[in-house]
Design a protein around this motif. Structure first.
Motif, mmCIF file in Angstrom:
data_model
loop_
_atom_site.group_PDB
_atom_site.id
_atom_site.type_symbol
_atom_site.label_atom_id
_atom_site.label_comp_id
_atom_site.label_asym_id
_atom_site.label_seq_id
_atom_site.Cartn_x
_atom_site.Cartn_y
_atom_site.Cartn_z
ATOM 1 N N GLY A 134 7.287 7.825 -4.375
ATOM 2 C CA GLY A 134 8.604 8.293 -4.795
ATOM 3 C C GLY A 134 8.785 8.174 -6.297
ATOM 4 N N ARG A 135 9.781 8.907 -6.801
ATOM 5 C CA ARG A 135 10.165 8.785 -8.201
ATOM 6 C C ARG A 135 10.999 7.511 -8.369
ATOM 7 N NH1 ARG A 135 7.402 10.223 -11.552
ATOM 8 N NH2 ARG A 135 9.089 10.545 -13.074
ATOM 9 N N GLY A 165 8.706 5.602 -16.260
ATOM 10 C CA GLY A 165 7.603 6.498 -16.567
ATOM 11 C C GLY A 165 6.479 6.532 -15.556
ATOM 12 N N SER A 166 6.723 6.060 -14.351
ATOM 13 C CA SER A 166 5.662 6.025 -13.344
ATOM 14 C C SER A 166 6.210 6.422 -11.986
ATOM 15 C CB SER A 166 5.062 4.612 -13.231
ATOM 16 O OG SER A 166 4.558 4.158 -14.460
ATOM 17 N N ASP A 167 5.298 6.923 -11.130
ATOM 18 C CA ASP A 167 5.629 7.063 -9.719
ATOM 19 C C ASP A 167 5.547 5.678 -9.076
ATOM 20 O OD1 ASP A 167 5.903 9.816 -9.896
ATOM 21 O OD2 ASP A 167 3.787 10.177 -9.437
ATOM 22 N N ILE A 168 6.306 5.506 -7.996
ATOM 23 C CA ILE A 168 6.316 4.228 -7.295
ATOM 24 C C ILE A 168 5.625 4.404 -5.949
ATOM 25 C CG2 ILE A 168 7.719 2.325 -6.439
ATOM 26 C CD1 ILE A 168 7.926 2.809 -9.471
ATOM 27 N N ASP A 200 14.355 0.438 -8.687
ATOM 28 C CA ASP A 200 13.085 0.218 -9.390
ATOM 29 C C ASP A 200 13.315 -0.257 -10.823
ATOM 30 O OD1 ASP A 200 11.348 1.054 -7.261
ATOM 31 O OD2 ASP A 200 11.983 3.111 -7.660
ATOM 32 N N VAL A 201 14.376 0.235 -11.452
ATOM 33 C CA VAL A 201 14.726 -0.254 -12.789
ATOM 34 C C VAL A 201 15.000 -1.751 -12.732
ATOM 35 C CG1 VAL A 201 16.392 -0.125 -14.683
ATOM 36 C CG2 VAL A 201 15.633 1.978 -13.545
ATOM 37 N N PHE A 202 15.788 -2.167 -11.726
ATOM 38 C CA PHE A 202 16.100 -3.597 -11.580
ATOM 39 C C PHE A 202 14.818 -4.398 -11.352
ATOM 40 C CE2 PHE A 202 17.277 -7.378 -9.168
ATOM 41 C CZ PHE A 202 18.312 -7.885 -9.940
ATOM 42 N N ILE A 238 3.037 -0.497 -6.309
ATOM 43 C CA ILE A 238 2.116 -0.063 -7.351
ATOM 44 C C ILE A 238 2.801 1.010 -8.176
ATOM 45 C CG2 ILE A 238 -0.143 0.957 -7.844
ATOM 46 C CD1 ILE A 238 -0.951 0.049 -4.953
ATOM 47 N N GLU A 239 2.777 0.872 -9.493
ATOM 48 C CA GLU A 239 3.332 1.880 -10.379
ATOM 49 C C GLU A 239 2.180 2.654 -11.014
ATOM 50 O OE1 GLU A 239 6.080 0.286 -13.202
ATOM 51 O OE2 GLU A 239 7.173 -0.905 -11.706
#
Length: 308
Positions: free
Chosen positions: A289-290, A228-231, A295-297, A263-264
């Motif tokens: 980036g999306r 739910g966030s940009d990275i 990023d999930v990991f 940063i998210e």
């Protein structure tokens, strides 16, 4: 609802004091392409060895197409096709000879074997290579032969260990075209292990393994959306000091990963001007980036996939 093609319940396996699988449970639906994603040492290899009947789990259970791996291993092998990461072709034999020998291991003989070999060679666009020695083929063509071999006995469940290893981008596209055809036309359920993000993205669902546990399981889209966030990723000469100052000044969480500040933010674009106004002179590079499966990991483990 039909019975799952694979049912895994509380699989546990140890190597001495090290826990390779820790009460792993999941299902694979019939006709699905299911991926196991994770770092080296995460448990993928042990789980693959258990599912391919190379080793028995110490605790828990697994059923493939209704057959129990522990008590019906022979029945499982008849229903299962396996493609290992390490090549299993005899490089000095011709393609057709590799196929014939594999068929013989499954009790195929005579005209029925020859027809099955011929059909698969044609299906995999290998008929014109049938008389060539396996070592003369490219990596992509060898992978095709490996999969064709695994399908000689008409299994309905296919296991592949890191199938894209060593393949160029064109060969990877060909491989995935084959996998899609197998599941749509022939109803084959496919489970593969991978550490490649682009390969995991093509699976219907993935289970992310880390240190013997499943830390996430769903479709790639659902897993990415859950962040739910940009990275925002920031490169700086003194990243640890800058990360602490960003947290104090801007009131956000700034995590240090592999030498970069992460940063998210739910709205990344308006945050970057704030960041640059406050710390622009100390920032070497900033990217937005999306969320990805990497990023999930990271969100579930606090580490990168390559961080083991």
């Amino acid at each position: 609802m039909s019975e799952p093609a694979l049912m895994v319940e509380n699989l546990t396996h140890r190597y001495g004091e090290r826990v390779a699988l820790d009460k792993v449970s999941f299902e694979v639906r019939a006709g699905e392409i299911f991926g196991l994603l994770g770092p080296n040492g995460g448990g993928k290899t042990t789980l693959f060895r258990v599912l391919s009947t190379l080793i028995r789990s110490q605790r828990g259970s697994a059923r493939i197409l209704g057959a129990d791996l522990a008590t019906e291993a022979a029945a499982v092998r008849q229903r299962l096709g396996v493609v290992f990461q390490a090549p299993s072709l005899d490089k000095k034999l011709r393609v057709i000879e590799n196929m014939r020998h594999q068929g013989a291991l499954y009790g195929l003989r005579g005209a029925s074997l020859e027809k099955r070999v011929s059909d698969l060679l044609e299906d995999f666009k290998l008929s014109d290579r049938a008389r060539e020695e396996a070592e003369a083929l490219s990596g992509g063509l060898q992978r095709r032969v490996e999969i064709a071999k695994a399908l000689l006995h008409s299994p309905k469940f296919l296991l592949l260990d890191e199938p894209s290893t060593g393949l160029d981008p064109g060969a990877r596209i060909d491989l995935w075209n084959i996998l899609e055809r197998l599941r749509h036309r022939d109803g084959v359920t496919i489970l593969l292990t991978t550490h490649l993000m682009e390969e995991a993205e093509r699976c219907d669902r993935i289970a992310i393994l880390d240190r013997g546990k499943i830390v996430a399981l769903d479709s790639p889209d659902v897993l990415r959306a859950a962040i739910g966030s940009d990275i925002i990723s920031v490169s700086a000469d003194e990243p640890d000091q800058l990360a602490a100052e960003i947290e104090r000044s801007l009131g956000v969480s700034a995590r240090l990963l592999d030498g970069r500040i992460r940063i998210e933010q739910s709205e990344g674009h308006p945050f970057i001007p704030r960041l640059m106004e406050a710390f622009g002179a100390r920032v070497r590079e900033v990217t937005l980036g999306r969320p990805t499966l990497e990023d999930v990991f990271i969100s579930r483990t606090g580490r990168t996939l390559a961080g083991e």
